[in-house]
Design an enzyme around this catalytic site. Structure first.
Site, PDB file in Angstrom:
ATOM      1  N   ARG A   1      60.650 127.219   7.418  1.00 52.13           N
ATOM      2  CA  ARG A   1      59.350 126.986   8.074  1.00 52.13           C
ATOM      3  C   ARG A   1      59.256 125.561   8.616  1.00 52.13           C
ATOM      4  O   ARG A   1      58.542 125.319   9.585  1.00 52.13           O
ATOM      5  CB  ARG A   1      58.221 127.279   7.095  1.00 52.13           C
ATOM      6  CG  ARG A   1      58.196 128.772   6.698  1.00 52.13           C
ATOM      7  CD  ARG A   1      57.074 129.099   5.755  1.00 52.13           C
ATOM      8  NE  ARG A   1      55.786 128.810   6.336  1.00 52.13           N
ATOM      9  CZ  ARG A   1      54.685 128.564   5.618  1.00 52.13           C
ATOM     10  NH1 ARG A   1      54.731 128.579   4.310  1.00 52.13           N
ATOM     11  NH2 ARG A   1      53.558 128.323   6.233  1.00 52.13           N
TER      12      ARG A   1
ATOM     13  N   TYR B   1      49.717 126.643  23.184  1.00 47.26           N
ATOM     14  CA  TYR B   1      48.527 125.895  23.607  1.00 47.26           C
ATOM     15  C   TYR B   1      48.254 124.778  22.616  1.00 47.26           C
ATOM     16  O   TYR B   1      48.569 124.882  21.435  1.00 47.26           O
ATOM     17  CB  TYR B   1      47.291 126.792  23.737  1.00 47.26           C
ATOM     18  CG  TYR B   1      46.957 127.662  22.552  1.00 47.26           C
ATOM     19  CD1 TYR B   1      47.617 128.864  22.344  1.00 47.26           C
ATOM     20  CD2 TYR B   1      45.943 127.316  21.659  1.00 47.26           C
ATOM     21  CE1 TYR B   1      47.287 129.698  21.275  1.00 47.26           C
ATOM     22  CE2 TYR B   1      45.604 128.138  20.589  1.00 47.26           C
ATOM     23  CZ  TYR B   1      46.294 129.325  20.403  1.00 47.26           C
ATOM     24  OH  TYR B   1      45.983 130.140  19.347  1.00 47.26           O
TER      25      TYR B   1
ATOM     26  N   MET C   1      45.482 122.213  20.650  1.00 43.94           N
ATOM     27  CA  MET C   1      44.091 122.339  20.181  1.00 43.94           C
ATOM     28  C   MET C   1      43.667 121.162  19.315  1.00 43.94           C
ATOM     29  O   MET C   1      44.489 120.409  18.796  1.00 43.94           O
ATOM     30  CB  MET C   1      43.891 123.646  19.419  1.00 43.94           C
ATOM     31  CG  MET C   1      44.630 123.745  18.103  1.00 43.94           C
ATOM     32  SD  MET C   1      44.131 125.209  17.162  1.00 43.94           S
ATOM     33  CE  MET C   1      42.484 124.777  16.621  1.00 43.94           C
TER      34      MET C   1
ATOM     35  N   LYS D   1      40.544 120.044  16.249  1.00 42.36           N
ATOM     36  CA  LYS D   1      39.415 120.426  15.402  1.00 42.36           C
ATOM     37  C   LYS D   1      38.251 119.525  15.830  1.00 42.36           C
ATOM     38  O   LYS D   1      38.417 118.308  15.946  1.00 42.36           O
ATOM     39  CB  LYS D   1      39.757 120.208  13.920  1.00 42.36           C
ATOM     40  CG  LYS D   1      40.794 121.219  13.368  1.00 42.36           C
ATOM     41  CD  LYS D   1      40.174 122.546  13.002  1.00 42.36           C
ATOM     42  CE  LYS D   1      41.186 123.576  12.539  1.00 42.36           C
ATOM     43  NZ  LYS D   1      41.721 123.354  11.199  1.00 42.36           N
TER      44      LYS D   1
ATOM     45  N   SER E   1      37.827 128.574  14.055  1.00 41.90           N
ATOM     46  CA  SER E   1      37.998 128.489  15.516  1.00 41.90           C
ATOM     47  C   SER E   1      36.647 128.484  16.231  1.00 41.90           C
ATOM     48  O   SER E   1      36.437 127.723  17.171  1.00 41.90           O
ATOM     49  CB  SER E   1      38.844 129.664  16.018  1.00 41.90           C
ATOM     50  OG  SER E   1      40.111 129.626  15.409  1.00 41.90           O
TER      51      SER E   1
HETATM   52  O1  76R Z   1      50.831 128.200   6.567  1.00 40.62           O
HETATM   53  C1  76R Z   1      50.309 129.230   6.096  1.00 40.62           C
HETATM   54  O2  76R Z   1      50.750 130.381   6.285  1.00 40.62           O
HETATM   55  C2  76R Z   1      49.095 129.045   5.262  1.00 40.62           C
HETATM   56  C3  76R Z   1      47.855 129.450   5.946  1.00 40.62           C
HETATM   57  C4  76R Z   1      47.639 128.755   7.267  1.00 40.62           C
HETATM   58  C5  76R Z   1      47.371 127.398   7.503  1.00 40.62           C
HETATM   59  C6  76R Z   1      47.255 126.272   6.506  1.00 40.62           C
HETATM   60  C7  76R Z   1      47.675 129.409   8.545  1.00 40.62           C
HETATM   61  C8  76R Z   1      47.945 130.745   8.731  1.00 40.62           C
HETATM   62  N1  76R Z   1      47.389 128.489   9.521  1.00 40.62           N
HETATM   63  C9  76R Z   1      47.217 127.262   8.925  1.00 40.62           C
HETATM   64  C10 76R Z   1      46.934 126.052   9.567  1.00 40.62           C
HETATM   65 MN1  76R Z   1      47.093 128.885  11.505  1.00 40.62          MN
HETATM   66  N2  76R Z   1      46.903 129.283  13.456  1.00 40.62           N
HETATM   67  C11 76R Z   1      46.279 128.460  14.375  1.00 40.62           C
HETATM   68  C12 76R Z   1      46.088 129.192  15.589  1.00 40.62           C
HETATM   69  O3  76R Z   1      43.668 130.207  18.419  1.00 40.62           O
HETATM   70  C13 76R Z   1      43.121 129.768  17.392  1.00 40.62           C
HETATM   71  O4  76R Z   1      41.939 130.093  17.100  1.00 40.62           O
HETATM   72  C14 76R Z   1      43.842 128.804  16.497  1.00 40.62           C
HETATM   73  C15 76R Z   1      45.340 128.666  16.792  1.00 40.62           C
HETATM   74  C16 76R Z   1      46.615 130.449  15.408  1.00 40.62           C
HETATM   75  C17 76R Z   1      46.663 131.589  16.410  1.00 40.62           C
HETATM   76  C18 76R Z   1      47.131 130.502  14.058  1.00 40.62           C
HETATM   77  C19 76R Z   1      47.755 131.598  13.496  1.00 40.62           C
HETATM   78  N3  76R Z   1      46.583 126.954  11.813  1.00 40.62           N
HETATM   79  C20 76R Z   1      46.635 125.943  10.914  1.00 40.62           C
HETATM   80  C21 76R Z   1      46.302 124.703  11.572  1.00 40.62           C
HETATM   81  C22 76R Z   1      46.235 123.307  10.934  1.00 40.62           C
HETATM   82  C23 76R Z   1      44.811 123.136  10.499  1.00 40.62           C
HETATM   83  C24 76R Z   1      44.488 121.899   9.752  1.00 40.62           C
HETATM   84  O5  76R Z   1      45.372 121.291   9.115  1.00 40.62           O
HETATM   85  O6  76R Z   1      43.296 121.521   9.796  1.00 40.62           O
HETATM   86  C25 76R Z   1      45.997 125.011  12.876  1.00 40.62           C
HETATM   87  C26 76R Z   1      45.584 124.061  13.993  1.00 40.62           C
HETATM   88  C27 76R Z   1      46.164 126.429  13.019  1.00 40.62           C
HETATM   89  C28 76R Z   1      45.935 127.123  14.179  1.00 40.62           C
HETATM   90  N4  76R Z   1      47.697 130.824  11.146  1.00 40.62           N
HETATM   91  C29 76R Z   1      48.090 131.377   9.953  1.00 40.62           C
HETATM   92  C30 76R Z   1      48.013 131.741  12.143  1.00 40.62           C
HETATM   93  C31 76R Z   1      48.611 132.889  11.540  1.00 40.62           C
HETATM   94  C32 76R Z   1      49.140 134.096  12.325  1.00 40.62           C
HETATM   95  C33 76R Z   1      48.647 132.670  10.167  1.00 40.62           C
HETATM   96  C34 76R Z   1      49.183 133.587   9.092  1.00 40.62           C
HETATM   97  C35 76R Z   1      50.586 133.202   8.770  1.00 40.62           C
HETATM   98  C36 76R Z   1      51.165 134.008   7.657  1.00 40.62           C
HETATM   99  O7  76R Z   1      50.461 134.250   6.665  1.00 40.62           O
HETATM  100  O8  76R Z   1      52.341 134.369   7.811  1.00 40.62           O
END
Ligand code: 76R
Length: 250
Positions: A130, A144, A146, A148, A222
């Site tokens: 990972r 894309y 982004m 917060k 989001s």
């Molecule tokens: O890493 C992990 O699997 C743990 C859960 C998780 C975290 C901590 C997770 C799961 N994400 C995390 C962090 Mn995410 N993610 C996005 C987007 O379009 C949007 O609305 C947002 C863009 C998508 C599509 C997505 C998908 N994630 C983050 C962070 C950092 C946030 C912070 O530190 O404040 C961002 C910016 C972000 C954005 N996320 C998942 C996914 C998917 C598909 C999962 C599930 C992964 C899995 O369980 O295998």
């Protein structure tokens, strides 16, 4: 001050988007085009070889829409290396026929929101792939940037840690529904580029990007706290697909 989230970083990520200057490319004769492109393919083949050696990951993608025709995506251990890769491409003759339309510098980031309290995430054997992710060689890609949000009452960075954990749990649950359909690579870019994260998604079926991103829009993380940049969508291509893409069929 609320407690900052701990993050773990992996490979640097460099997304470089180009448009092809078709008029200039068409204006040179086919043999010359062949020569220029073969030299370019040799540079890309080196990147592919380095990926096979396990030291980095490289991919070429065909991009939809006017914002770009191509994406070269590098995952590398150091910033120096991604800069070197950028310059390798820039120094080729083929690059004279490309215009860099967008680029994004970031680093693979895992955050500790959902880590078990007291556990050492480094003990997790699933972590290395990972942190040093290999790119998909087929199917679709979506990218894309982004942020917060930090505005008025909607300031992610002023929320207490337990609240952020709770919100991220809900985010993660939506994401998990797409397990096996969408793979996500989150790359952090605070201090590196104009947004706070890059989001790179892979799916065999690009429709799943729309489904996932749309569903997440209803989730508070989001809906309330997400601000988004431009979206890029395309497909992974092989070097021979790439050759076909830039030929005119003479
Ligand atoms: O890493 C992990 O699997 C743990 C859960 C998780 C975290 C901590 C997770 C799961 N994400 C995390 C962090 Mn995410 N993610 C996005 C987007 O379009 C949007 O609305 C947002 C863009 C998508 C599509 C997505 C998908 N994630 C983050 C962070 C950092 C946030 C912070 O530190 O404040 C961002 C910016 C972000 C954005 N996320 C998942 C996914 C998917 C598909 C999962 C599930 C992964 C899995 O369980 O295998």
């Amino acid at each position: 001050m609320s407690e900052p989230t701990k993050t773990i970083e992996g490979w640097y990520a460099y997304h470089e988007f180009h448009t092809i200057d078709w008029a200039s490319w068409r204006s040179i004769d086919p043999q010359e085009r062949q020569r220029i492109f073969s030299a370019f393919l040799q540079v890309l083949a080196t990147f592919e070889q380095e990926e096979r050696d396990g030291t980095s990951s490289f991919g070429v993608y065909a991009i939809a829409g006017h914002k770009a025709d191509l994406l070269f995506l590098f995952f590398r251990p150091t910033l120096d290396e991604v800069i070197t890769c950028k310059n390798h491409i820039a120094k080729t003759e083929f690059a004279d026929y490309l215009q860099t339309s967008y680029s994004y510098t970031s680093i693979v980031e895992l955050s500790s929101y959902l880590a078990k309290p007291g556990s050492n995430p480094m003990d997790d054997p699933s972590l290395k792939p990972r942190l040093q992710p290999l790119q998909e060689k087929s199917g679709a890609i979506c990218f894309y940037p982004m942020n917060k949000r930090r505005s008025g009452d909607d300031n992610w960075y002023m929320l207490p840690m337990p609240e952020r954990i709770e919100l991220m749990r809900s985010h993660g649950l939506i994401g998990r529904d797409y397990a096996g359909k969408v793979r996500q690579i989150v790359t952090g870019s605070v201090g590196f580029d104009d947004w706070e994260w890059g989001v790179t998604l892979y799916a065999q079926d690009p429709l799943q990007f729309k489904k996932l991103v749309y569903e997440m829009r209803f989730d508070e993380v989001s809906a309330r706290y997400g601000d988004f940049g431009d979206f890029y969508v395309g497909t992974a291509i092989t070097l021979s697909d790439f050759e076909a893409l830039i030929q005119f069929g003479e």
